[in-house]
Design a protein around this motif. Structure first.
Motif, mmCIF file in Angstrom:
data_model
loop_
_atom_site.group_PDB
_atom_site.id
_atom_site.type_symbol
_atom_site.label_atom_id
_atom_site.label_comp_id
_atom_site.label_asym_id
_atom_site.label_seq_id
_atom_site.Cartn_x
_atom_site.Cartn_y
_atom_site.Cartn_z
ATOM 1 N N SER A 41 0.149 -1.232 -0.350
ATOM 2 C CA SER A 41 0.305 0.053 -0.460
ATOM 3 C C SER A 41 1.223 0.978 -0.013
ATOM 4 O O SER A 41 0.428 2.026 -0.762
ATOM 5 C CB SER A 41 -1.142 -0.003 1.040
ATOM 6 O OG SER A 41 -0.162 -0.237 2.514
ATOM 7 N N SER A 94 3.292 1.910 -3.683
ATOM 8 C CA SER A 94 2.687 2.342 -4.982
ATOM 9 C C SER A 94 2.255 4.380 -4.446
ATOM 10 O O SER A 94 1.524 4.210 -5.669
ATOM 11 C CB SER A 94 0.972 1.495 -4.925
ATOM 12 O OG SER A 94 1.542 -0.185 -5.048
ATOM 13 N N LYS A 95 1.968 4.555 -3.797
ATOM 14 C CA LYS A 95 1.411 5.711 -3.352
ATOM 15 C C LYS A 95 3.107 6.944 -3.215
ATOM 16 O O LYS A 95 2.936 7.949 -2.553
ATOM 17 C CB LYS A 95 1.207 6.297 -2.443
ATOM 18 C CG LYS A 95 -0.569 4.974 -2.481
ATOM 19 C CD LYS A 95 -1.633 5.189 -1.734
ATOM 20 C CE LYS A 95 -2.591 4.311 -1.994
ATOM 21 N NZ LYS A 95 -3.392 3.594 -0.688
ATOM 22 N N ASP A 125 -1.402 -0.971 -12.802
ATOM 23 C CA ASP A 125 -0.266 -1.616 -11.468
ATOM 24 C C ASP A 125 -0.778 -2.424 -10.644
ATOM 25 O O ASP A 125 -2.719 -2.900 -11.395
ATOM 26 C CB ASP A 125 -0.696 -0.499 -10.841
ATOM 27 C CG ASP A 125 0.443 0.433 -9.651
ATOM 28 O OD1 ASP A 125 1.059 0.557 -9.501
ATOM 29 O OD2 ASP A 125 -0.088 -1.500 -8.187
ATOM 30 N N ASP A 175 -2.726 -2.849 -8.205
ATOM 31 C CA ASP A 175 -3.154 -2.088 -6.808
ATOM 32 C C ASP A 175 -4.348 -1.407 -7.342
ATOM 33 O O ASP A 175 -4.502 0.124 -8.163
ATOM 34 C CB ASP A 175 -2.352 -1.689 -6.440
ATOM 35 C CG ASP A 175 -3.250 -0.877 -4.421
ATOM 36 O OD1 ASP A 175 -4.278 -0.673 -4.648
ATOM 37 O OD2 ASP A 175 -2.872 -0.978 -3.396
ATOM 38 N N GLU A 176 -5.436 -1.636 -7.233
ATOM 39 C CA GLU A 176 -6.850 -0.809 -7.657
ATOM 40 C C GLU A 176 -7.006 0.485 -7.224
ATOM 41 O O GLU A 176 -7.232 1.004 -7.847
ATOM 42 C CB GLU A 176 -8.112 -2.115 -7.446
ATOM 43 C CG GLU A 176 -8.972 -0.846 -8.759
ATOM 44 C CD GLU A 176 -8.801 -1.330 -9.631
ATOM 45 O OE1 GLU A 176 -9.578 0.272 -10.245
ATOM 46 O OE2 GLU A 176 -8.631 -2.396 -10.174
ATOM 47 N N ARG A 177 -6.809 0.315 -5.901
ATOM 48 C CA ARG A 177 -6.932 2.309 -5.438
ATOM 49 C C ARG A 177 -5.863 2.603 -5.934
ATOM 50 O O ARG A 177 -5.576 4.412 -6.850
ATOM 51 C CB ARG A 177 -6.201 1.862 -4.101
ATOM 52 C CG ARG A 177 -7.380 1.420 -3.212
ATOM 53 C CD ARG A 177 -7.367 1.082 -1.474
ATOM 54 N NE ARG A 177 -6.327 0.213 -1.354
ATOM 55 C CZ ARG A 177 -5.332 -0.503 -0.501
ATOM 56 N NH1 ARG A 177 -5.615 0.479 0.352
ATOM 57 N NH2 ARG A 177 -3.957 -1.178 -0.218
ATOM 58 N N VAL A 178 -4.564 2.121 -6.325
ATOM 59 C CA VAL A 178 -3.460 3.009 -6.871
ATOM 60 C C VAL A 178 -3.656 3.400 -8.765
ATOM 61 O O VAL A 178 -3.685 3.627 -9.252
ATOM 62 C CB VAL A 178 -2.157 1.761 -7.225
ATOM 63 C CG1 VAL A 178 -1.252 2.718 -8.112
ATOM 64 C CG2 VAL A 178 -1.474 1.966 -5.464
ATOM 65 N N GLU A 219 -6.947 3.716 -9.275
ATOM 66 C CA GLU A 219 -7.939 5.132 -9.110
ATOM 67 C C GLU A 219 -7.127 6.596 -9.070
ATOM 68 O O GLU A 219 -7.491 7.595 -9.649
ATOM 69 C CB GLU A 219 -8.500 4.332 -8.353
ATOM 70 C CG GLU A 219 -10.279 5.595 -8.229
ATOM 71 C CD GLU A 219 -10.543 5.533 -9.610
ATOM 72 O OE1 GLU A 219 -11.101 7.063 -9.557
ATOM 73 O OE2 GLU A 219 -10.891 4.554 -9.901
ATOM 74 N N LEU A 220 -6.242 6.389 -8.525
ATOM 75 C CA LEU A 220 -5.077 7.293 -9.083
ATOM 76 C C LEU A 220 -4.835 7.869 -9.802
ATOM 77 O O LEU A 220 -4.817 8.600 -10.237
ATOM 78 C CB LEU A 220 -3.942 6.738 -7.705
ATOM 79 C CG LEU A 220 -3.323 8.471 -7.142
ATOM 80 C CD1 LEU A 220 -3.526 9.319 -6.672
ATOM 81 C CD2 LEU A 220 -2.151 7.805 -6.923
#
Length: 131
Positions: free
Chosen positions: A6, A9-10, A58, A60-63, A65-66
């Protein structure tokens, strides 16, 4: 462990800025696939400078979305966002089936664990048009 999925990737890692500058200046390339895109600085720089298709990937689905939000904030008209876990043959081949092989595949600061090198090389071998 220092890095977690987490967090990795951010973060805008140091190599992202020189990669973005290089991609904005690269010539003769009509499409780009960015592996482990994170915030998508490299892919966005390419798409803005060249007006060409960039596929941002990527694991990571949250990444993702970013990356999608950043592409929209930068008014990109030619981009796609796709999940891709290095080593996942189904996801890799789905991208090849949809877009064909890419003349340019890039990624920066995406190797954090020993087993990732072979998965990266395998993915690049399948995604990169070597002709």
């Amino acid at each position: 462990q220092i890095h977690s999925k987490s967090v990795m990737s951010k973060v805008l890692w140091p190599a992202a800025v020189p990669l973005a500058k290089w991609l904005a200046a690269v010539d003769g390339c009509d499409r780009l696939l960015e592996l482990g895109c994170g915030a998508a600085l490299g892919g966005i720089s390419f798409a803005k400078a060249k007006g060409r298709l960039v596929v941002l990937t990527d694991c990571d689905e949250r990444v993702l979305e970013l990356a999608r939000m950043n592409a929209e904030l930068n008014s990109l008209s030619s981009y796609e966002v796709r999940p891709l876990e290095l080593g996942c043959l189904d996801e890799t081949m789905a991208i090849v089936a949809e877009y064909g092989k890419f003349p340019l595949v890039v990624g920066s600061d995406i190797i954090f664990e020993p087993g990732q090198v072979s998965r990266l090389l395998s993915a690049v071998d399948r995604l990169l048009d070597s002709d």
